[in-house]
Design a protein around this motif. Structure first.
Motif: not given
Length: 182
Positions: A104-107, A115-121, A133-149
């Motif tokens: 979830i974020g700005w990539n 802002k986008a929400a993208e699910i990798h199944i 249609d996609l039914e989903y349950v979000v259970l927790g957080y891994i890390r913040p959105e980061l930028n990459y070089t």
């Protein structure tokens, strides 16, 4: 920004679980074509919009969207996308509850303006399923959105996110939510 350590509570903590059903929409097409990690884009509804940007984990299930025939839509870049509404998926694809990671974020690597929400199944599918249609349950957080070089660094971090999610979802208190989507 350096990737922070992932700390996972023993059970999902508020505001989780977050359960929702959305129709898959077209995104930028970069997950599959540029990164080799396809994503199902979904609308950013209020509950997702209120979460901090970053990477999340949970479970999801795909349902064909009631539609008589295939349609075409345009991506933000103007490219046509075929929407088959999940009608080409096999029974196993449709009857299985799949582990997932969600961004979830700005990539920032791509400088998105929306802002986008993208699910990798976490599965390899034989065909796309735009419009399903996609039914989903979000259970927790891994890390913040980061930028990459580099794109390679981004891919490496996504692969680590996938590995972390798979390990977390094996835990009894997280695995039980798989059955809530059956």
């Amino acid at each position: 920004m350096t990737r922070p350590e992932t700390i996972v509570p023993e059970t999902p903590q508020p505001p989780y679980p977050i359960r929702h059903k959305s129709q898959i929409i077209s995104g930028f097409g970069r997950g599959s074509s540029e990164l080799g990690i396809p994503t199902a884009n979904i609308p950013v509804h209020d509950e997702l919009n209120n979460l901090p940007t970053g990477i999340y984990y949970g479970w999801c299930k795909i349902y064909p969207h009631p539609q008589e025939s295939d349609t075409t839509d345009k991506r933000p870049d103007g490219q046509d996308v075929l929407f088959n509404h999940g009608n080409n998926l096999c029974k196993t694809d449709l009857s299985t509850v799949w582990p997932m990671v969600m961004s979830i974020g700005w990539n920032p690597f791509y400088h998105n303006k929306t802002k986008a929400a993208e699910i990798h199944i976490i599965n390899k599918f034989s065909s796309n399923f735009y419009g399903a249609d996609l039914e989903y349950v979000v259970l927790g957080y891994i890390r913040p959105e980061l930028n990459y070089t580099t794109k390679e660094a981004l891919i490496k971090d996504i692969e680590l996110d996938i590995s972390i999610a798979k390990d977390i979802l094996k835990r009894e208190e997280y695995a039980k939510y798989e059955h809530e989507l059956e």
